[in-house]
Design an enzyme around this catalytic site. Sequence first.
Site, PDB file in Angstrom:
ATOM      1  N   TYR A  81     -56.945  20.902  12.537  1.00 24.18           N
ATOM      2  CA  TYR A  81     -57.964  21.725  13.194  1.00 24.18           C
ATOM      3  C   TYR A  81     -58.356  21.106  14.543  1.00 24.18           C
ATOM      4  O   TYR A  81     -58.356  21.774  15.585  1.00 24.18           O
ATOM      5  CB  TYR A  81     -59.154  21.829  12.245  1.00 24.18           C
ATOM      6  CG  TYR A  81     -60.355  22.535  12.766  1.00 24.18           C
ATOM      7  CD1 TYR A  81     -60.291  23.872  13.159  1.00 24.18           C
ATOM      8  CD2 TYR A  81     -61.589  21.887  12.830  1.00 24.18           C
ATOM      9  CE1 TYR A  81     -61.417  24.520  13.621  1.00 24.18           C
ATOM     10  CE2 TYR A  81     -62.716  22.539  13.278  1.00 24.18           C
ATOM     11  CZ  TYR A  81     -62.636  23.842  13.676  1.00 24.18           C
ATOM     12  OH  TYR A  81     -63.744  24.479  14.132  1.00 24.18           O
TER      13      TYR A  81
ATOM     14  N   LYS B  97     -57.367  22.548  18.493  1.00 22.65           N
ATOM     15  CA  LYS B  97     -58.326  22.822  19.566  1.00 22.65           C
ATOM     16  C   LYS B  97     -57.978  22.018  20.815  1.00 22.65           C
ATOM     17  O   LYS B  97     -58.026  22.520  21.934  1.00 22.65           O
ATOM     18  CB  LYS B  97     -59.747  22.505  19.096  1.00 22.65           C
ATOM     19  CG  LYS B  97     -60.255  23.520  18.092  1.00 22.65           C
ATOM     20  CD  LYS B  97     -61.756  23.606  18.052  1.00 22.65           C
ATOM     21  CE  LYS B  97     -62.369  22.511  17.236  1.00 22.65           C
ATOM     22  NZ  LYS B  97     -63.780  22.771  16.926  1.00 22.65           N
TER      23      LYS B  97
ATOM     24  N   TYR C 128     -51.800  25.539  32.357  1.00 21.96           N
ATOM     25  CA  TYR C 128     -51.504  26.841  32.968  1.00 21.96           C
ATOM     26  C   TYR C 128     -52.345  27.060  34.220  1.00 21.96           C
ATOM     27  O   TYR C 128     -51.893  27.652  35.201  1.00 21.96           O
ATOM     28  CB  TYR C 128     -51.710  27.975  31.955  1.00 21.96           C
ATOM     29  CG  TYR C 128     -50.414  28.333  31.260  1.00 21.96           C
ATOM     30  CD1 TYR C 128     -49.886  27.519  30.269  1.00 21.96           C
ATOM     31  CD2 TYR C 128     -49.688  29.464  31.649  1.00 21.96           C
ATOM     32  CE1 TYR C 128     -48.690  27.812  29.666  1.00 21.96           C
ATOM     33  CE2 TYR C 128     -48.480  29.763  31.037  1.00 21.96           C
ATOM     34  CZ  TYR C 128     -47.975  28.944  30.050  1.00 21.96           C
ATOM     35  OH  TYR C 128     -46.788  29.230  29.461  1.00 21.96           O
TER      36      TYR C 128
ATOM     37  N   GLN D 155     -50.644  24.670  36.827  1.00 21.96           N
ATOM     38  CA  GLN D 155     -49.268  25.029  37.167  1.00 21.96           C
ATOM     39  C   GLN D 155     -49.165  26.445  37.721  1.00 21.96           C
ATOM     40  O   GLN D 155     -48.448  26.697  38.681  1.00 21.96           O
ATOM     41  CB  GLN D 155     -48.409  24.908  35.901  1.00 21.96           C
ATOM     42  CG  GLN D 155     -46.920  24.987  36.137  1.00 21.96           C
ATOM     43  CD  GLN D 155     -46.369  23.704  36.764  1.00 21.96           C
ATOM     44  OE1 GLN D 155     -46.978  22.636  36.646  1.00 21.96           O
ATOM     45  NE2 GLN D 155     -45.254  23.817  37.451  1.00 21.96           N
TER      46      GLN D 155
ATOM     47  N   THR E  27     -72.008  28.928  15.007  1.00 23.66           N
ATOM     48  CA  THR E  27     -72.517  30.264  15.312  1.00 23.66           C
ATOM     49  C   THR E  27     -72.558  31.084  14.026  1.00 23.66           C
ATOM     50  O   THR E  27     -71.735  30.896  13.136  1.00 23.66           O
ATOM     51  CB  THR E  27     -71.615  30.946  16.353  1.00 23.66           C
ATOM     52  OG1 THR E  27     -71.639  30.163  17.557  1.00 23.66           O
ATOM     53  CG2 THR E  27     -72.073  32.348  16.688  1.00 23.66           C
TER      54      THR E  27
ATOM     55  N   ARG F  52     -68.832  28.486   4.786  1.00 28.21           N
ATOM     56  CA  ARG F  52     -69.748  27.804   5.687  1.00 28.21           C
ATOM     57  C   ARG F  52     -71.183  27.877   5.160  1.00 28.21           C
ATOM     58  O   ARG F  52     -71.491  28.653   4.265  1.00 28.21           O
ATOM     59  CB  ARG F  52     -69.620  28.376   7.097  1.00 28.21           C
ATOM     60  CG  ARG F  52     -68.348  27.845   7.752  1.00 28.21           C
ATOM     61  CD  ARG F  52     -68.163  28.341   9.137  1.00 28.21           C
ATOM     62  NE  ARG F  52     -67.774  29.736   9.151  1.00 28.21           N
ATOM     63  CZ  ARG F  52     -67.662  30.441  10.246  1.00 28.21           C
ATOM     64  NH1 ARG F  52     -67.943  29.921  11.409  1.00 28.21           N
ATOM     65  NH2 ARG F  52     -67.285  31.692  10.187  1.00 28.21           N
TER      66      ARG F  52
HETATM   67  N1  UDP Z   1     -72.789  22.423   3.914  1.00 24.86           N
HETATM   68  C1  UDP Z   1     -73.587  22.290   2.781  1.00 24.86           C
HETATM   69  N2  UDP Z   1     -73.460  23.230   1.795  1.00 24.86           N
HETATM   70  C2  UDP Z   1     -72.598  24.277   1.866  1.00 24.86           C
HETATM   71  C3  UDP Z   1     -71.786  24.408   3.030  1.00 24.86           C
HETATM   72  C4  UDP Z   1     -71.911  23.460   4.034  1.00 24.86           C
HETATM   73  O1  UDP Z   1     -74.393  21.351   2.662  1.00 24.86           O
HETATM   74  O2  UDP Z   1     -72.562  25.077   0.919  1.00 24.86           O
HETATM   75  C5  UDP Z   1     -72.962  21.440   5.016  1.00 24.86           C
HETATM   76  C6  UDP Z   1     -71.660  20.826   5.506  1.00 24.86           C
HETATM   77  O3  UDP Z   1     -71.371  19.646   4.782  1.00 24.86           O
HETATM   78  C7  UDP Z   1     -71.993  20.537   6.960  1.00 24.86           C
HETATM   79  C8  UDP Z   1     -72.992  21.633   7.347  1.00 24.86           C
HETATM   80  O4  UDP Z   1     -73.485  22.151   6.118  1.00 24.86           O
HETATM   81  O5  UDP Z   1     -72.626  19.283   7.099  1.00 24.86           O
HETATM   82  C9  UDP Z   1     -72.373  22.759   8.156  1.00 24.86           C
HETATM   83  O6  UDP Z   1     -71.206  23.186   7.508  1.00 24.86           O
HETATM   84  P1  UDP Z   1     -70.326  24.382   8.052  1.00 24.86           P
HETATM   85  O7  UDP Z   1     -69.057  24.397   7.250  1.00 24.86           O
HETATM   86  O8  UDP Z   1     -71.135  25.636   8.089  1.00 24.86           O
HETATM   87  O9  UDP Z   1     -70.021  24.000   9.563  1.00 24.86           O
HETATM   88  P2  UDP Z   1     -69.340  22.672  10.228  1.00 24.86           P
HETATM   89  O10 UDP Z   1     -69.213  21.596   9.193  1.00 24.86           O
HETATM   90  O11 UDP Z   1     -68.038  23.151  10.745  1.00 24.86           O
HETATM   91  O12 UDP Z   1     -70.299  22.273  11.300  1.00 24.86           O
END
Ligand code: UDP
Length: 179
Positions: free
Chosen positions: A6, A10, A20, A23, A36, A47
């Site tokens: 991942y 990026k 790009y 060049q 977001t 998430r």
């Molecule tokens: N997280 C959590 N419980 C959940 C999902 C995520 O505590 O059910 C925590 C995760 O460990 C992270 C934060 O919330 O520290 C944000 O997670 P997310 O996957 O939304 O975004 P990212 O880690 O990419 O910032």
Amino acid sequence: GDRACYDEAKRFAEAITMSYLRQHDVNARIIRIFNTYGPRMRLNDGRVVPNFIGQALRGEPLSIYGNGEQTRSFCFVSDLVEGIIRAMNKPGTKGEVINLGNSEETTIRRFGEVVCQLMGVPMTVVDRPLPPDDPTRRCPDLTKARNLLDWGPKVGLETGLQATSAYFRNQLEVSGQCV
Ligand code: UDP
């Protein structure tokens, strides 16, 4: 690490964009999108925003990964889209790398409290292990976005969460999963 593909994807996308530009003189700029959220996320994308709202709506405990003291800052989707459009259209931003997000930082535990409070449910928690490579802190520096784009997030967490939870409530009601 587990998330290397991942991170590297990026990094590669940014590197090739800049190549790009150099060049072939492509009129490009790079936006770094920070956490977001908003309506039309998938409830099961894993998430924290859909997880916590879905759990609150189903009457389940919130799954907190690790000690919940890690921080994030959540940007509502309409703010992000406005920032992206400004970055696309603003003259003089070619080749710039610009953070977009919200700089209002909160711990994940506190975020869970806000979700439960807004949705009028008592907060119960189930502890889950912290995923590998989970950053302890993430908060964008928005100085450049403010200076170059005259942009900043306008939608506060409560307003954004209200719109998002209304969307998810509707989704769950359709499938009869709300308590
Ligand atoms: N997280 C959590 N419980 C959940 C999902 C995520 O505590 O059910 C925590 C995760 O460990 C992270 C934060 O919330 O520290 C944000 O997670 P997310 O996957 O939304 O975004 P990212 O880690 O990419 O910032």
